[in-house]
Motif scaffolding. Structure first.
Motif, mmCIF file in Angstrom:
data_model
loop_
_atom_site.group_PDB
_atom_site.id
_atom_site.type_symbol
_atom_site.label_atom_id
_atom_site.label_comp_id
_atom_site.label_asym_id
_atom_site.label_seq_id
_atom_site.Cartn_x
_atom_site.Cartn_y
_atom_site.Cartn_z
ATOM 1 N N VAL A 179 -7.365 3.872 -3.540
ATOM 2 C CA VAL A 179 -6.297 4.742 -3.025
ATOM 3 C C VAL A 179 -5.710 5.487 -4.210
ATOM 4 C CG1 VAL A 179 -4.081 4.775 -1.873
ATOM 5 C CG2 VAL A 179 -5.810 3.165 -1.159
ATOM 6 N N GLU A 184 -6.452 10.828 4.559
ATOM 7 C CA GLU A 184 -6.554 10.096 5.818
ATOM 8 C C GLU A 184 -5.172 9.832 6.388
ATOM 9 O OE1 GLU A 184 -8.746 6.564 5.251
ATOM 10 O OE2 GLU A 184 -10.597 7.635 4.811
ATOM 11 N N TYR A 192 5.138 7.465 9.644
ATOM 12 C CA TYR A 192 3.703 7.600 9.390
ATOM 13 C C TYR A 192 3.470 8.108 7.983
ATOM 14 C CZ TYR A 192 3.198 6.862 14.319
ATOM 15 O OH TYR A 192 3.228 6.298 15.558
ATOM 16 N N TYR A 193 2.417 7.625 7.380
ATOM 17 C CA TYR A 193 2.102 8.066 6.027
ATOM 18 C C TYR A 193 0.639 8.476 5.946
ATOM 19 C CZ TYR A 193 0.149 3.375 5.413
ATOM 20 O OH TYR A 193 -0.578 2.234 5.552
ATOM 21 N N ILE A 243 5.584 0.545 0.296
ATOM 22 C CA ILE A 243 4.152 0.320 0.519
ATOM 23 C C ILE A 243 3.352 0.496 -0.751
ATOM 24 C CG2 ILE A 243 4.227 0.935 2.952
ATOM 25 C CD1 ILE A 243 3.150 3.604 2.315
ATOM 26 N N THR A 268 -6.692 3.582 13.794
ATOM 27 C CA THR A 268 -6.333 4.143 12.497
ATOM 28 C C THR A 268 -7.264 3.675 11.398
ATOM 29 O OG1 THR A 268 -4.752 2.390 12.571
ATOM 30 C CG2 THR A 268 -3.927 4.592 12.888
ATOM 31 N N GLU A 269 -7.366 2.365 11.278
ATOM 32 C CA GLU A 269 -8.041 1.868 10.089
ATOM 33 C C GLU A 269 -9.540 1.777 10.283
ATOM 34 O OE1 GLU A 269 -7.003 0.362 6.854
ATOM 35 O OE2 GLU A 269 -5.724 2.046 7.361
ATOM 36 N N PRO A 306 0.638 4.087 10.680
ATOM 37 C CA PRO A 306 2.033 3.722 10.995
ATOM 38 C C PRO A 306 2.606 2.712 10.008
ATOM 39 C CG PRO A 306 0.555 2.571 12.450
ATOM 40 C CD PRO A 306 -0.316 3.405 11.574
ATOM 41 N N ARG A 356 3.980 -6.175 4.405
ATOM 42 C CA ARG A 356 4.556 -5.097 3.637
ATOM 43 C C ARG A 356 4.227 -3.746 4.260
ATOM 44 N NH1 ARG A 356 5.716 -3.973 -1.828
ATOM 45 N NH2 ARG A 356 5.233 -6.009 -2.598
ATOM 46 N N GLY A 357 3.041 -3.634 4.817
ATOM 47 C CA GLY A 357 2.582 -2.334 5.286
ATOM 48 C C GLY A 357 1.913 -1.591 4.153
ATOM 49 N N GLY A 358 1.266 -0.513 4.491
ATOM 50 C CA GLY A 358 0.617 0.255 3.442
ATOM 51 C C GLY A 358 -0.855 -0.044 3.329
ATOM 52 N N MET A 390 -0.202 8.482 -2.020
ATOM 53 C CA MET A 390 0.276 8.400 -0.636
ATOM 54 C C MET A 390 1.385 9.417 -0.444
ATOM 55 S SD MET A 390 0.469 4.360 -0.070
ATOM 56 C CE MET A 390 0.755 3.934 -1.740
ATOM 57 N N ARG A 438 -9.467 13.859 7.027
ATOM 58 C CA ARG A 438 -9.820 13.015 8.174
ATOM 59 C C ARG A 438 -8.521 12.707 8.895
ATOM 60 N NH1 ARG A 438 -12.933 8.028 5.679
ATOM 61 N NH2 ARG A 438 -14.839 8.958 4.949
ATOM 62 N N VAL A 478 -2.778 9.067 3.230
ATOM 63 C CA VAL A 478 -3.347 8.436 2.045
ATOM 64 C C VAL A 478 -4.439 9.335 1.492
ATOM 65 C CG1 VAL A 478 -4.841 6.541 1.372
ATOM 66 C CG2 VAL A 478 -2.789 6.063 2.631
#
Lengths: 445, 298
Positions: A369, A301, A314-315, A247, A425-426, A305, B220-222, A372, A405, A317
């Motif tokens: 960003v 944040e 899950y990550y 990612i 999520t977003e 997923p 890609r995701g992210g 991560m 958050r 940021v």
């Protein structure tokens, strides 16, 4: 049972006498299935017809009959349930569910009856059980499954049979096997083809399906620009490393394992397990963070997923809000940065007739960003550890307020099983719980 | 454009094929094209209401319709004095890129339809809304692959975002003419799930009404946006969720809809954020059709 049409087809008188002797047991054989199920009168007639054609079948009639007589007791109690062959698998599954046991069930079925009676039902049952035994991606097992079909019985012999859908139930069953292979992304091999041609003949539906698979699968095999292996690593750190570098979309980005998972016993005797923390940051992100204005907070944040085939991880940021337009500063071009070519060109492009390949859209305003991470436990304490570990390379974070958050997402990293409440999520900053800044020390104090 | 019906007659001989989105097609094989109308769930009784009974007449609706359609007609009449499709001729001839759909404000969402396997009795959910700063569209929801217990449906778990058929005045169909471009350009942000892009083009015969041209869109995701460029020559023909034996390239002069489908048999949440959908002309790409067009499986 009407055996007259069979007789009509026999031309040789010698064969007739042989076959007259043979018809009696075959007719007896087929009476019982006919009486049991009202399925396809003509089918059973054809069966007996087939047995007349093949000389090999004639020779074997005696032992089969004996065999059948022995089995009739079992047949009786098998009739009671609609699903006849599940219990074969269930019985084996009590011991172990492996490829070896699955193969043993198939062998047992093949040995049970030379005529492979009820093989369509058996194959359907086996297909259903394949994921349980973990053999759904094994081409050898599929070939073995196709091998259950009796050979050369369902091959059409004249143009009328070829014109119509010859043995439709068996062909559909063969198609089903191929479709399951297709759904699991498994490419058939030459053995499959040989089997299909032997069973159903060239140009039958299953062979057609095989040809289509062989045509399209190689075309779509390497389509994915971000390939994911079929077997993901079981080690969560390896998995996190793989997905973070996926990612991050930056080859310069460096993955850092901040903490390995471990359990230790504290003085009171309790066991405390520490989750792992794996983060990624690229040099660009680091310089962006270094330029970050310290009186604006940065946000942690998540969880967001990421799907790798059928696993969801899950990550989190670390990011900032976008700068309001009045605070944006245009970076002046430094003409001395390159002596070899100009960094800024002021050409009169209006004279050129087009070739403008940019899109007439506004850029989406989003905050930068900075880093991560993936953690074993998505609570604030763990993510705080991540931030404090990031401070070593990014001293700005020590002077900036950090807000968390976090959504009430899953605490486990890998939980793809149960569907969660609709993820916001977003999109919505509203319902996310804005927690107190964990550390707002440094410059302001 | 040479869109002759004769050519189409010659090209169509249907065979069912690979499953794309399995739930769309619950039949295995053997059945060729069947003319069933709207999907009727197994076990659902046939509708007995006459079709004209379902129309509700009202005076206000009629007046609104007259206003709407006359307004559209006026636009169409005066647009042609500006240039083709209401744009100046210079812009029309020189453009190398075009933004076909973008998401600016809630009215742009009304051009799209979201559907999921709720229609066939599944349990997936899909919703569409504007993104965080009202300049993107966010398709989100959950996928549940439990098939409905109706005894016929074998697969379930998909969701679709599809654009609406554009209409001219008096409900005539309007088509997008993309023949001066050769690639589709998307700016998206997904979550790693693969998607499928479905382009529906205008067809001549009614048995082609389910034809779609598909290609796969991998994400890609992210947290970063990604620009995806897909040449139209890569799109392959499918009908009712089955890839067809006889392929044909996508004719770009009459494109009706574009859609995005996911259904990769993974239970859980999904999301796809779209910034814009545009068209571009990739001058380095000269391929006309990526798949063989000779007669296969004779």
């Amino acid at each position: 049972m009407n055996s007259a049409p069979c007789l009509l087809r026999i031309k040789n008188v010698k064969a007739l006498t042989l076959c007259l002797r043979a018809i009696a047991p075959t007719a007896a054989l087929f009476r019982s299935p006919h009486a049991r199920s009202p399925f396809m009168h003509s089918c059973s007639v054809q069966h007996s017809l087939r047995s007349l054609h093949g000389t090999g079948a004639l020779l074997k009639i005696q032992p089969i009959d004996k065999d059948y007589g022995g089995k009739s007791g079992h047949e009786g109690d098998r009739d009671k349930s609609l699903v006849t062959h599940d219990e074969l698998f269930e019985r084996v599954a009590r011991m172990s569910r492996t490829k070896a046991t699955f193969n043993r069930v198939l062998d047992a079925f093949v040995k049970q009856d030379v005529r492979r009676r009820g093989h369509v039902e058996f194959i359907y049952a086996a297909l259903k059980k394949m994921p349980e035994f973990g053999v759904e991606r094994d081409i050898a097992v599929y070939n073995k499954l196709l091998d259950i079909f009796p050979k050369e019985v369902f091959v059409p012999r004249n143009f009328i049979q070829r014109m119509y859908n010859h043995y439709p139930r068996q062909q559909e069953c063969g198609l089903e096997v191929l479709e399951q292979m297709e759904n699991h992304g498994l490419m058939p091999n030459v053995e499959t083809k040989v089997l299909l041609v032997q069973i159903f003949g060239v140009k039958s539906h299953p062979v057609r399906k095989y040809q289509r698979l062989m045509y399209w699968f190689p075309r779509f095999k390497n389509l994915n620009p971000y390939p994911v292996p079929h077997q993901l690593s079981q080690d969560p750190i390896e998995l996190a490393r793989f997905s973070l570098s996926r990612i991050a979309a930056d080859l310069d980005a460096k993955v850092t394992v901040y903490q390995l998972p471990y359990t230790d016993v504290i003085e009171s005797g309790e066991e405390v397990s520490q989750p792992y923390i794996v983060g990624i940051q690229s040099p660009d992100q680091r310089s962006l963070l270094a330029q970050h204005c310290t009186n604006r907070p940065v946000f942690v944040e998540g969880p967001f997923p990421l799907w790798l085939r059928k696993t969801c991880i899950y990550y989190y940021v670390l990011r900032a809000d976008p700068l309001p337009p009045e605070e944006k500063v245009e970076e002046p071009f430094d003409p001395d940065r390159s002596f070899f070519y100009p960094l800024q060109l002021d050409l009169d492009l209006e004279r050129d007739m087009g070739d403008d390949d940019s899109f007439d859209v506004d850029e989406v305003e989003e905050g930068p960003v900075f880093a991560m991470c993936m953690v074993g436990r998505g609570d604030q304490a763990t993510l705080g550890q991540w931030i404090s570990a990031l401070q070593e390379t990014n001293p700005v974070l020590g002077r900036t307020a950090t807000l968390f958050r976090l959504e009430s997402g899953p605490r486990e990293l890998q939980s793809a099983a149960e569907p969660e409440p609709a993820p916001e999520t977003e999109a919505e900053p509203g319902p996310t719980e804005e927690e107190e800044p964990l550390r707002s020390h440094g410059a302001k104090q | 454009m040479a869109l002759t019906p004769l050519k189409q007659i010659a090209t169509r001989h249907r065979g069912h094929f690979l499953t794309l989105s399995p739930s769309l097609c619950s039949l295995v094989c053997g059945k060729r094209v069947n003319f069933m109308g709207v999907y009727r769930r197994p076990g659902e009784p046939r509708e007995t209401v006459w079709p004209w009974k379902k129309i509700e007449f009202s005076f206000a609706k009629g007046v609104d319709g007259i206003y709407k359609h006359l307004g559209l007609l006026k636009d169409e009449m005066f647009q042609r004095f500006v240039g083709p499709q209401g744009r100046p001729i210079k812009e029309h001839m020189l453009e190398q890129t075009q933004v076909q759909w973008e998401f600016r404000g809630p009215e742009s969402l009304s051009q799209w339809v979201v559907s999921s396997d709720r229609e066939i009795g599944g349990r997936s959910e899909a919703y569409l809304k504007l993104g965080r700063n009202n300049t993107t569209c966010l398709l989100y929801g959950t996928i549940c692959t439990t098939p409905p217990r109706d005894g016929e449906t074998r697969y379930s778990g998909y969701c679709t975002l599809c654009s609406k058929q554009p209409r001219m005045s008096f409900d005539r169909k309007r088509h997008y003419d993309w023949s001066s471009f050769n690639s589709l350009h998307l700016r998206i942000r997904g979550d790693g799930r693969p998607w499928m892009i479905n382009i529906g083009a205008e067809t001549y015969f009614s048995h082609q009404s389910d034809d779609l041209y598909n290609y796969v869109l991998y994400t890609r995701g992210g947290p970063y946006w990604e620009d995806v460029k897909i040449p139209f020559s890569k799109f392959f023909l499918s009908s009712r969720g089955r890839v067809q034996d006889e392929q044909h390239q996508l004719w770009l002069d009459k494109v009706n809809t574009i859609g995005f489908t996911t259904g990769n048999e993974a239970d859980g949440p999904f999301q796809l954020e779209i910034d814009f959908i545009g068209l571009c002309n990739d001058r380095a790409h000269t391929e006309e059709f990526a798949y063989e067009m000779y007669k296969r499986n004779p």
